[in-house]
Design an enzyme around this catalytic site. Structure first.
Site, PDB file in Angstrom:
ATOM      1  N   LYS A   1      42.581 -46.174 -63.592  1.00  0.00           N
ATOM      2  CA  LYS A   1      41.335 -46.156 -62.832  1.00  0.00           C
ATOM      3  C   LYS A   1      41.247 -44.796 -62.131  1.00  0.00           C
ATOM      4  O   LYS A   1      41.925 -44.551 -61.138  1.00  0.00           O
ATOM      5  CB  LYS A   1      41.266 -47.263 -61.777  1.00  0.00           C
TER       6      LYS A   1
ATOM      7  N   GLY B   1      47.276 -41.195 -54.063  1.00  0.00           N
ATOM      8  CA  GLY B   1      46.082 -41.152 -53.216  1.00  0.00           C
ATOM      9  C   GLY B   1      46.501 -41.182 -51.762  1.00  0.00           C
ATOM     10  O   GLY B   1      47.648 -40.850 -51.418  1.00  0.00           O
TER      11      GLY B   1
ATOM     12  N   THR C   1      45.035 -46.117 -48.518  1.00  0.00           N
ATOM     13  CA  THR C   1      44.737 -46.876 -49.745  1.00  0.00           C
ATOM     14  C   THR C   1      46.031 -47.379 -50.379  1.00  0.00           C
ATOM     15  O   THR C   1      46.090 -48.509 -50.880  1.00  0.00           O
ATOM     16  CB  THR C   1      43.947 -46.003 -50.744  1.00  0.00           C
ATOM     17  N   GLY C   2      47.071 -46.556 -50.343  1.00  0.00           N
ATOM     18  CA  GLY C   2      48.359 -46.970 -50.911  1.00  0.00           C
ATOM     19  C   GLY C   2      48.869 -48.246 -50.262  1.00  0.00           C
ATOM     20  O   GLY C   2      49.351 -49.157 -50.939  1.00  0.00           O
TER      21      GLY C   2
ATOM     22  N   GLU D   1      52.555 -42.304 -54.488  1.00  0.00           N
ATOM     23  CA  GLU D   1      52.493 -40.868 -54.149  1.00  0.00           C
ATOM     24  C   GLU D   1      51.351 -40.717 -53.159  1.00  0.00           C
ATOM     25  O   GLU D   1      50.178 -40.762 -53.557  1.00  0.00           O
ATOM     26  CB  GLU D   1      52.173 -40.069 -55.416  1.00  0.00           C
TER      27      GLU D   1
HETATM   28  P1  NAP Z   1      41.956 -42.321 -51.917  1.00  0.00           P
HETATM   29  O1  NAP Z   1      40.690 -42.479 -51.183  1.00  0.00           O
HETATM   30  O2  NAP Z   1      43.141 -43.035 -51.413  1.00  0.00           O
HETATM   31  O3  NAP Z   1      41.639 -42.729 -53.424  1.00  0.00           O
HETATM   32  C1  NAP Z   1      42.622 -42.623 -54.429  1.00  0.00           C
HETATM   33  C2  NAP Z   1      42.246 -43.550 -55.566  1.00  0.00           C
HETATM   34  O4  NAP Z   1      42.290 -44.890 -55.085  1.00  0.00           O
HETATM   35  C3  NAP Z   1      40.834 -43.335 -56.098  1.00  0.00           C
HETATM   36  O5  NAP Z   1      40.835 -43.574 -57.492  1.00  0.00           O
HETATM   37  C4  NAP Z   1      40.052 -44.406 -55.368  1.00  0.00           C
HETATM   38  O6  NAP Z   1      38.878 -44.790 -56.047  1.00  0.00           O
HETATM   39  C5  NAP Z   1      41.062 -45.528 -55.390  1.00  0.00           C
HETATM   40  N1  NAP Z   1      40.831 -46.583 -54.418  1.00  0.00           N
HETATM   41  C6  NAP Z   1      40.125 -46.528 -53.254  1.00  0.00           C
HETATM   42  N2  NAP Z   1      40.160 -47.728 -52.631  1.00  0.00           N
HETATM   43  C7  NAP Z   1      40.907 -48.541 -53.411  1.00  0.00           C
HETATM   44  C8  NAP Z   1      41.331 -49.903 -53.309  1.00  0.00           C
HETATM   45  N3  NAP Z   1      40.981 -50.695 -52.272  1.00  0.00           N
HETATM   46  N4  NAP Z   1      42.107 -50.408 -54.291  1.00  0.00           N
HETATM   47  C9  NAP Z   1      42.483 -49.635 -55.341  1.00  0.00           C
HETATM   48  N5  NAP Z   1      42.093 -48.352 -55.519  1.00  0.00           N
HETATM   49  C10 NAP Z   1      41.329 -47.813 -54.543  1.00  0.00           C
HETATM   50  O7  NAP Z   1      42.365 -40.799 -52.037  1.00  0.00           O
HETATM   51  P2  NAP Z   1      41.450 -39.569 -52.468  1.00  0.00           P
HETATM   52  O8  NAP Z   1      40.559 -39.233 -51.335  1.00  0.00           O
HETATM   53  O9  NAP Z   1      40.875 -39.839 -53.804  1.00  0.00           O
HETATM   54  O10 NAP Z   1      42.569 -38.421 -52.657  1.00  0.00           O
HETATM   55  C11 NAP Z   1      43.080 -37.690 -51.613  1.00  0.00           C
HETATM   56  C12 NAP Z   1      44.378 -38.318 -51.130  1.00  0.00           C
HETATM   57  O11 NAP Z   1      45.313 -38.384 -52.184  1.00  0.00           O
HETATM   58  C13 NAP Z   1      45.045 -37.479 -50.052  1.00  0.00           C
HETATM   59  O12 NAP Z   1      45.580 -38.346 -49.088  1.00  0.00           O
HETATM   60  C14 NAP Z   1      46.154 -36.769 -50.809  1.00  0.00           C
HETATM   61  O13 NAP Z   1      47.245 -36.356 -50.021  1.00  0.00           O
HETATM   62  C15 NAP Z   1      46.552 -37.832 -51.771  1.00  0.00           C
HETATM   63  N6  NAP Z   1      47.249 -37.231 -52.912  1.00  0.00           N
HETATM   64  C16 NAP Z   1      48.599 -37.394 -52.980  1.00  0.00           C
HETATM   65  C17 NAP Z   1      49.310 -36.777 -54.010  1.00  0.00           C
HETATM   66  C18 NAP Z   1      50.799 -36.886 -54.106  1.00  0.00           C
HETATM   67  O14 NAP Z   1      51.342 -36.455 -55.119  1.00  0.00           O
HETATM   68  N7  NAP Z   1      51.481 -37.420 -53.120  1.00  0.00           N
HETATM   69  C19 NAP Z   1      48.620 -36.028 -54.965  1.00  0.00           C
HETATM   70  C20 NAP Z   1      47.228 -35.902 -54.851  1.00  0.00           C
HETATM   71  C21 NAP Z   1      46.549 -36.519 -53.819  1.00  0.00           C
HETATM   72  P3  NAP Z   1      37.449 -44.163 -55.664  1.00  0.00           P
HETATM   73  O15 NAP Z   1      37.633 -42.676 -55.537  1.00  0.00           O
HETATM   74  O16 NAP Z   1      36.627 -44.563 -56.818  1.00  0.00           O
HETATM   75  O17 NAP Z   1      37.046 -44.774 -54.372  1.00  0.00           O
END
Ligand code: NAP
Length: 487
Positions: free
Chosen positions: A177, A230, A234-235, A252
């Site tokens: 997804k 993410g 959300t994690g 992650e």
């Molecule tokens: P996010 O809001 O947590 O979203 C990540 C993914 O989760 C997206 O595909 C999102 O879908 C999905 N999602 C949202 N709500 C969900 C739920 N209730 N159940 C299941 N999936 C759900 O993060 P983001 O804003 O896309 O990305 C930025 C974040 O990712 C930052 O915190 C960054 O540090 C982190 N990140 C971490 C790493 C690592 O390697 N540690 C690498 C890259 C990014 P939608 O977008 O469709 O809502």
């Protein structure tokens, strides 16, 4: 000239599916603020279908000899590298990142990971054990099964390849997804990978909104493993949603990484590194060096030079050869501006803080490189992940205080240390509570190094040879070979 918006569907069981509801999600070009594509707004039906397809795909993929799996993964790597320009163009249109980043992602990140794990696919092995009595005791390593991968918008193939490549190498089937903001490259990638020889159902992509599809996806009982990249919030939600299914998982999550500059550093390199650490990709990198800790004895000189360099950072769309592109959405821009507003009350804004004045950049979601100085470590901008081009600078007196400040955070994803003192470098590498420590550089391109995260930055192993273990089970086998038993 603007392009007509693309229409892409979901990729399930080797075919395109428009989704049962007929509703579509608009995917934007963040550099221009205009519609780039639409994808289906999927839900329960599509997840059920993709998971069912993955169970069929799993049977076929497990029955494929590991040597053949290796060949298919290698073919995926080679084809992605051959078609790097096409994938990089799609990626940059959807993310606003530079073309250089796009090409590097396809050739050296995603392509490289598929090459690397192609090499591991036929080298998975168990162990034999010495046990009491007369038994032959050994482990069989088997794929986890059907794995669900949730990917954020910043670098869908960059991040996606990190879990997809080892999952496939270990013999698993995958349902992805992607983020609703940036699903395009993963959709096209799934089609390409299937053309390279993956049996139908081994790699499926469903599109939908995290807020509606997300919980259904994470909690689907058909998954044997959930691999999430993410935000920490959300994690945590995903861990709750999937808790009842006893799945394997790798998380992650977010970061607030300290970039620590000692007085005995090579100052020019440390300045370049500090700029790259926070302004590359407009700070939208999980391991971005968003907290700069500078030794007090060089603080004034360092910050003055840093501000001068920040004012020279080039900002522009994918073709501008710029270090900083737009942020991903108008909403994300507003969120970052809100952090900047709260920062004004907590610290000294020394550069940036708004939208760049260039008239060419007014339609896209651009921000200025922004630096706050004299930031107390308890300030909101020092503690929360902003995920934008906003740097907090805090000074420290000595090494002990540097360690204390570096570790005084909820996160533990990455860190960097700038020093010419080898002993100090080792001491800091041991003392910092983070999954990565860069010494005298920022960001590692070495995907061959295994690593994990500390604290709220997640759990599980990513990258390198050990990551494959997250996609395999250990089955213990003991065969009686004589009369003597355990007693
Ligand atoms: P996010 O809001 O947590 O979203 C990540 C993914 O989760 C997206 O595909 C999102 O879908 C999905 N999602 C949202 N709500 C969900 C739920 N209730 N159940 C299941 N999936 C759900 O993060 P983001 O804003 O896309 O990305 C930025 C974040 O990712 C930052 O915190 C960054 O540090 C982190 N990140 C971490 C790493 C690592 O390697 N540690 C690498 C890259 C990014 P939608 O977008 O469709 O809502």
């Amino acid at each position: 000239m603007s392009q007509a918006p693309m229409t892409l569907d979901m990729f399930i069981h080797g075919e395109w599916h428009a989704g049962s509801s007929g509703d579509r999600i608009e995917v934007m070009n963040p550099a221009k603020g205009e519609l780039l594509a639409t994808v289906p707004d999927g839900g329960q039906d599509e997840i059920d279908r993709a998971v069912e397809s993955a169970h069929e795909g799993l049977a076929a993929w497990r029955a494929t000899h590991p040597r053949q799996r290796s060949k298919v993964l290698y073919q995926i790597a080679t084809t992605l590298q051959e078609r790097a320009e096409e994938f990089a163009t799609l990626y940059t249109l959807n993310s606003g990142s530079s073309m250089w980043t796009g090409l590097w992602t396809m050739n050296d990140v995603a392509g490289r990971r598929f090459e690397y794990y192609a090499g591991m696919a036929d080298k998975i092995r168990g162990d034999t054990f010495v046990t009491p009595g007369e038994y032959l005791s050994y482990t069989l390593r088997e794929p986890v099964g059907v794995t669900g991968h949730i990917i954020p918008w910043n670098g869908p193939l960059w991040i996606g390849s990190r879990t997809i490549a080892p999952a496939l190498a270990a013999g698993n089937a995958v349902v992805i997804k992607p983020s609703k903001e940036a699903p395009l490259t993963l959709l096209k990638f799934a089609e390409m990978a299937t053309e390279c020889g993956l049996p139908p159902g081994v790699l499926n992509v469903v599109t939908g909104r995290g807020s509606t599809m997300g919980d259904r996806f994470a909690g689907h009982p058909g998954f044997d493993g959930i691999y999430f990249t993410g935000s920490t919030a959300t994690g945590r939600r995903i861990m709750e949603q999937s808790a009842g299914n006893e799945v394997h998982s790798v998380m992650e999550l977010g970061g607030k990484s300290p970039n620590i500059v000692f007085e005995d550093c090579d100052m020019e390199s440390a300045l370049d590194g500090a700029i790259m650490a926070i302004f590359a990709n407009s700070g939208q990198i999980c391991v971005a060096g968003s907290r700069l800790l500078v030794q007090e004895s060089i603080h004034d000189e360092f910050v003055e030079k840093l501000v001068a360099r920040a004012r020279d950072v080039k900002i522009g769309g994918p073709d501008a050869g710029a270090l900083m592109g737009p942020v991903i959405t108008a909403r994300q821009k507003e969120r970052i501006l809100d952090y900047i507003e709260s920062g004004r009350a907590e610290a000294e804004l020394v550069t940036g803080g708004g939208t760049p004045p260039d008239p060419e950049l007014q339609d896209g979601y651009f921000l200025e490189p922004t630096i706050f100085d004299r930031v107390p470590n308890g300030a909101r901008i020092a503690r929360e992940e902003i995920f934008g081009p906003v740097l907090s600078v805090t000074s420290f007196v000595d090494q002990d205080e540097a360690v204390m400040l570096a570790n005084d955070t909820d996160y533990g994803l990455a860190s960097a240390v700038w020093t010419e003192n080898l002993m100090r470098a080792h001491q800091m590498a041991e003392a910092i509570e983070a999954g990565q420590v860069y010494v005298n550089h920022y960001y590692t391109a070495a995907f061959e190094i295994s690593r994990s995260s500390y604290k709220a930055s997640g759990h599980g192993i990513s990258e390198g040879p050990d990551a494959i273990n997250e996609y395999l089970t250990h089955k213990a086998v003991s065969i009686k070979t004589g009369e003597s038993s355990w007693e």
